[in-house]
Design a protein around this motif. Structure first.
Motif, PDB file in Angstrom:
ATOM      1  N   LEU A  21      70.021  83.833  38.419  1.00  0.00           N
ATOM      2  CA  LEU A  21      69.367  83.426  37.168  1.00  0.00           C
ATOM      3  C   LEU A  21      68.856  84.650  36.379  1.00  0.00           C
ATOM      4  CD1 LEU A  21      67.350  80.304  38.368  1.00  0.00           C
ATOM      5  CD2 LEU A  21      69.535  80.368  37.177  1.00  0.00           C
ATOM      6  N   ASP A  22      68.630  85.736  37.110  1.00  0.00           N
ATOM      7  CA  ASP A  22      68.173  86.979  36.475  1.00  0.00           C
ATOM      8  C   ASP A  22      66.953  86.727  35.585  1.00  0.00           C
ATOM      9  OD1 ASP A  22      69.635  89.600  34.395  1.00  0.00           O
ATOM     10  OD2 ASP A  22      68.156  89.669  36.014  1.00  0.00           O
ATOM     11  N   ILE A  23      65.898  86.287  36.218  1.00  0.00           N
ATOM     12  CA  ILE A  23      64.660  85.926  35.518  1.00  0.00           C
ATOM     13  C   ILE A  23      64.072  87.156  34.825  1.00  0.00           C
ATOM     14  CG2 ILE A  23      62.300  85.112  35.851  1.00  0.00           C
ATOM     15  CD1 ILE A  23      64.409  82.967  36.198  1.00  0.00           C
ATOM     16  N   THR A  24      63.596  86.938  33.609  1.00  0.00           N
ATOM     17  CA  THR A  24      63.005  88.033  32.840  1.00  0.00           C
ATOM     18  C   THR A  24      61.545  87.707  32.559  1.00  0.00           C
ATOM     19  OG1 THR A  24      65.144  88.260  31.732  1.00  0.00           O
ATOM     20  CG2 THR A  24      63.263  89.489  30.810  1.00  0.00           C
ATOM     21  N   PRO A  25      60.641  88.360  33.298  1.00  0.00           N
ATOM     22  CA  PRO A  25      59.224  88.093  33.028  1.00  0.00           C
ATOM     23  C   PRO A  25      58.794  88.682  31.679  1.00  0.00           C
ATOM     24  CG  PRO A  25      59.553  89.179  35.166  1.00  0.00           C
ATOM     25  CD  PRO A  25      60.830  89.274  34.415  1.00  0.00           C
ATOM     26  N   ILE A  71      53.129  70.335  40.232  1.00  0.00           N
ATOM     27  CA  ILE A  71      53.557  70.661  38.872  1.00  0.00           C
ATOM     28  C   ILE A  71      52.427  71.372  38.123  1.00  0.00           C
ATOM     29  CG2 ILE A  71      54.152  69.675  36.613  1.00  0.00           C
ATOM     30  CD1 ILE A  71      55.761  67.530  38.136  1.00  0.00           C
ATOM     31  N   ILE A  72      51.231  70.787  38.199  1.00  0.00           N
ATOM     32  CA  ILE A  72      50.107  71.349  37.444  1.00  0.00           C
ATOM     33  C   ILE A  72      49.800  72.762  37.917  1.00  0.00           C
ATOM     34  CG2 ILE A  72      47.627  71.153  37.031  1.00  0.00           C
ATOM     35  CD1 ILE A  72      48.026  68.085  37.047  1.00  0.00           C
ATOM     36  N   PHE A  73      49.555  72.883  39.217  1.00  0.00           N
ATOM     37  CA  PHE A  73      49.128  74.191  39.737  1.00  0.00           C
ATOM     38  C   PHE A  73      50.296  75.174  39.788  1.00  0.00           C
ATOM     39  CE2 PHE A  73      44.748  73.727  40.682  1.00  0.00           C
ATOM     40  CZ  PHE A  73      44.537  72.367  40.900  1.00  0.00           C
ATOM     41  N   GLY A  74      51.457  74.669  40.086  1.00  0.00           N
ATOM     42  CA  GLY A  74      52.617  75.560  40.145  1.00  0.00           C
ATOM     43  C   GLY A  74      52.907  76.174  38.793  1.00  0.00           C
ATOM     44  N   TYR A  75      52.926  75.325  37.781  1.00  0.00           N
ATOM     45  CA  TYR A  75      53.195  75.842  36.428  1.00  0.00           C
ATOM     46  C   TYR A  75      52.064  76.740  35.954  1.00  0.00           C
ATOM     47  CZ  TYR A  75      54.489  75.857  31.516  1.00  0.00           C
ATOM     48  OH  TYR A  75      54.842  76.262  30.258  1.00  0.00           O
ATOM     49  N   TRP A  76      50.863  76.339  36.232  1.00  0.00           N
ATOM     50  CA  TRP A  76      49.672  77.063  35.754  1.00  0.00           C
ATOM     51  C   TRP A  76      49.584  78.454  36.389  1.00  0.00           C
ATOM     52  CZ3 TRP A  76      44.098  75.631  37.538  1.00  0.00           C
ATOM     53  CH2 TRP A  76      43.155  76.361  36.793  1.00  0.00           C
ATOM     54  N   TRP A  77      49.892  78.551  37.687  1.00  0.00           N
ATOM     55  CA  TRP A  77      49.745  79.816  38.388  1.00  0.00           C
ATOM     56  C   TRP A  77      50.926  80.748  38.160  1.00  0.00           C
ATOM     57  CZ3 TRP A  77      47.891  77.392  43.668  1.00  0.00           C
ATOM     58  CH2 TRP A  77      46.510  77.070  43.551  1.00  0.00           C
ATOM     59  N   THR A  78      52.072  80.196  37.821  1.00  0.00           N
ATOM     60  CA  THR A  78      53.260  81.053  37.692  1.00  0.00           C
ATOM     61  C   THR A  78      53.186  81.839  36.383  1.00  0.00           C
ATOM     62  OG1 THR A  78      54.586  79.475  38.918  1.00  0.00           O
ATOM     63  CG2 THR A  78      55.792  81.074  37.605  1.00  0.00           C
ATOM     64  N   ASP A  79      53.497  83.119  36.483  1.00  0.00           N
ATOM     65  CA  ASP A  79      53.478  83.954  35.284  1.00  0.00           C
ATOM     66  C   ASP A  79      54.551  83.480  34.312  1.00  0.00           C
ATOM     67  OD1 ASP A  79      52.842  86.946  37.247  1.00  0.00           O
ATOM     68  OD2 ASP A  79      51.467  85.490  36.333  1.00  0.00           O
ATOM     69  N   GLN A  80      54.238  83.713  33.029  1.00  0.00           N
ATOM     70  CA  GLN A  80      55.229  83.302  32.022  1.00  0.00           C
ATOM     71  C   GLN A  80      56.462  84.175  32.095  1.00  0.00           C
ATOM     72  OE1 GLN A  80      53.654  83.221  28.072  1.00  0.00           O
ATOM     73  NE2 GLN A  80      52.624  81.267  28.378  1.00  0.00           N
ATOM     74  N   THR A  81      57.552  83.620  31.587  1.00  0.00           N
ATOM     75  CA  THR A  81      58.786  84.391  31.500  1.00  0.00           C
ATOM     76  C   THR A  81      59.339  84.259  30.090  1.00  0.00           C
ATOM     77  OG1 THR A  81      60.069  82.498  32.237  1.00  0.00           O
ATOM     78  CG2 THR A  81      59.397  84.073  33.929  1.00  0.00           C
ATOM     79  N   GLN A  82      60.273  85.133  29.793  1.00  0.00           N
ATOM     80  CA  GLN A  82      60.883  85.097  28.463  1.00  0.00           C
ATOM     81  C   GLN A  82      61.929  83.997  28.371  1.00  0.00           C
ATOM     82  OE1 GLN A  82      62.233  88.905  27.022  1.00  0.00           O
ATOM     83  NE2 GLN A  82      60.548  89.999  28.010  1.00  0.00           N
TER      84      GLN A  82
END
Lengths: 501, 160
Positions: free
Chosen positions: B34-38, B103-114
């Motif tokens: 997926l080559d995630i881009t933070p 969903i709530i905590f997982g999304y909230w804690w995960t850093d944003q990505t581009q």
């Protein structure tokens, strides 16, 4: 070797009813077959009808039952015909029976002296109306071990066992104060003893008898039947006195290997006072349980010293406790309790659950259903229409009988610790009807009462049903099992015996 | 050993498999497929490590949900009245609540990505949690509700 139980008249039928329930609880001493016969000219008698239906139910349950538990352990063979009547078709009056019109004048006069006009002309299809003199004459002429069924079969079976080195046991049940029982009991005993083949000067069977002395009464028959010849409970004690004297004089104790005399000084009134027929249905009574226990004692052969008479008494007048019952108390309590638990659990929980699953699915609610039915490819609908329905029918009959036995001790509603053997309030109610108080099964059992029936009350186990449910959920059928629901039924029965009392 | 003890072991094993096998595999997918881009200021490796750490806590939530199912199933489904037999509603409720929490905590804690990496990460947390919860309850549940988890009846028939 076979055991034979012959119930004579309504009381005899009720004693057989009690005996069948004890057989269902696995209380017979061994695995021998029990041969049953009812003797009654009143084929429509209500008490006889109830015992007959119980017998059919027992046999239907037993047909496909898988082995493995004491439930319905005893095989019962039913005589053919099941109910033997000494009356022939179309011959239902004493005068017709003796061929009055063909008698010479001498014999006619003798007959007229011996029997009143009522006794000569009354229709006997509703029984001998409390007149054993009529019954004796009819019975003695009608019974023949040579060519009348089922007596011929009984004789041949007894002789066959004897030739094989086995000694059969025949138990007669009847009342001493009525009509059919009083006349049939000594007559059948005499004929059986005299006409079965004697070998080496020893009769091929042991003969026992449960002779019921008065233990109930009833109101005077009224209405249209009042003017007909009928039994009167006010004559019971006098009839009994005369009959016992007759037995003594005729040395009947020598004809029986063991005889049990049972009665009660508490002549409680039956709800129904009828001439006969299907309305003459008397509720089960605790003395009949004694009669059935007497049969167990006789079949077990515990009477090694051949004591001719057995006497037993209750500790307290008007009360009945387990210690008063003449049987191995632990075994009796344990097995009756197990059957009671099983009947309660089956009717209140498992049968309704299965019915619901058959209609609404959601089988996951009952893991035991998955293990015992779904995984074994047993058709639930088929089971519900067959063996489950039969077992349900039996369980209802058993609980009703048990509640009636308890109720008959005092005949009134009891509260708290005044109860005697069991507390049936969780599964039955006393209902007032125009015929008096009647026991009926509750539509909905009180589930917290599961396991708390036995008296004196032991440790409370309100969660008994929950424990049972959990255990059933943990179980899986062992081996191949049967192709119907009997593996499940047997396992449920077995688990109902695994409770600390 | 009691049934609860077995449940503990099974759930812990699945948790361990989830942490030691699933998460590294998913991390590999994020990194290479997926080559995630933070967002700026966060390197990909830092983001992936955060993803792994959060994934660990989400698996813990699934583990706790399993225990909760076992305790609720045992105490609530002590069946005296057959009409109260069941278990599916409670199981499904626990599943839904667990999923919402993840969903709530997982999304909230995960850093944003581009890109959609954050959403993918949340979906992975949910997938892991549901898998661990479902598998552990399928393998071992209180005896009175052991067939409540979906698929249990058919799957257990295979090894019966």
């Amino acid at each position: 070797m076979s055991y034979y139980a012959i119930g004579i008249g309504g009381t005899g039928a009720k004693c057989l009813e009690s005996l069948m329930h004890l057989c269902a609880a696995g209380l017979m001493p061994d695995n021998e077959n029990l041969y049953l016969l009812f003797v009654d000219p009143d084929g429509a008698n209500g008490s006889l009808g109830r015992a007959g239906m119980l017998l059919e139910c027992y046999k239907n349950c037993k047909v496909n039952k898988a082995e493995g538990t004491e439930f319905l352990k005893t095989s019962i063979t039913v005589a053919q015909p099941k109910v033997w009547s000494p009356l022939s078709k179309g011959v239902n009056k004493l005068k017709d029976f003796v061929g009055y019109s063909n008698l010479s004048n001498e014999y006619r006069h003798l007959f007229d002296v011996l029997f009143t006009p009522d006794e000569r002309n009354t229709n006997l299809e509703k029984g001998f109306r409390g007149h054993p003199s009529i019954g004796s004459a009819v019975m003695a002429s009608a019974i023949s071990l040579d060519d009348v069924e089922p007596w011929l079969t009984i004789r041949d079976r007894i002789n066959k066992d004897a030739n094989g080195g086995k000694r059969s046991k025949v138990m007669l049940f009847g009342s001493i104060f009525g009509g059919t029982g009083a006349s049939g009991f000594p007559t059948i005993a005499r004929i059986l003893k005299s006409q079965t083949k004697a070998k080496q000067d020893k009769y091929p069977c042991d003969l026992g008898g449960v002779l019921m002395l008065p233990y109930f009464s009833f109101d005077r028959i009224q209405g249209n039947e009042e003017n007909e010849m009928h039994a009167d409970s006010r004559d019971f004690l006098l009839n009994t006195q005369g009959a016992l004297l007759y037995y003594r004089q005729q040395k009947y104790e020598e004809k029986f290997d063991t005889i049990y005399l049972l009665g009660s000084d508490d002549l409680r009134k039956m709800r129904v006072a009828k001439l006969g027929g299907n309305e003459q249905e008397n509720d089960p009574h605790w003395t009949e349980l004694y009669g059935a226990l007497a049969a167990l004692d006789f079949f077990a052969g515990k009477n090694a010293n051949k004591q001719p008479y057995h006497l037993v008494a209750r500790q307290s007048a008007g009360r009945l406790s387990w210690g008063d019952l003449p049987h191995d108390n632990d075994e009796l309590r344990q097995k009756l309790f197990q059957l009671t638990r099983f009947s309660f659990a089956f009717l209140s929980t498992y049968y309704p659950m299965l019915k619901d699953i058959s209609q609404n699915k959601k089988e996951y609610r009952a893991p035991w259903y998955i293990n015992f039915f779904y995984y074994k490819n047993i058709s639930l609908n088929n089971s519900l229409n067959n063996e489950m329905e039969e077992v349900k029918d039996y369980c209802e009959k058993f609980l009703l009988w048990l509640a009636n036995v308890e109720f008959s001790v005092t005949g009134t509603r009891l509260e708290g610790d005044l109860k005697n053997l069991i507390d049936f309030s969780s599964f039955a109610d006393v209902v007032s009807t125009d015929k008096g108080d009647e026991i009926k099964l509750r539509n909905r059992f009180s589930l917290s009462g599961f396991g708390n029936y036995l008296l004196p009350r032991m440790e409370e186990k309100d969660a008994g049903l929950a424990d049972l449910w959990e255990r059933m959920c943990n179980l899986k059928p062992k081996g191949e099992g049967s192709e119907d629901a009997w593996t499940f039924i047997n396992e449920l029965y077995r688990q109902c015996g695994n409770f600390r009392q | 050993m009691t049934r609860l003890g077995f449940c503990l072991i099974v759930a812990s094993l699945l948790f361990g498999i989830g942490f030691l096998a699933l998460l590294p595999a998913e991390r590999y997918v994020f990194e290479n497929w997926l080559d995630i881009t933070p967002l700026a200021g966060t390197t990909q490796q830092e983001w992936l490590q955060t993803f792994t750490d959060i994934g660990f806590y989400m698996l813990l939530i699934a583990l706790m949900s399993t225990f909760f199912w076992h305790i609720a199933g045992y105490f609530k489904y002590r069946i005296i009245d057959w009409t109260s037999a069941g278990g599916w509603r409670v199981w499904f409720s626990i599943l839904v609540i667990m999923t919402i929490v993840i969903i709530i905590f997982g999304y909230w804690w995960t850093d944003q990505t581009q890109d959609v990496g954050r959403y993918f990460a949340t979906a992975v947390y949910v997938f892991n949690g549901v898998l661990v919860f479902w598998l552990s309850s399928l393998i071992l549940s209180p005896s009175t509700v052991k067939y409540a988890p979906p698929g249990t009846i058919r799957l257990k028939k295979l090894w019966n």
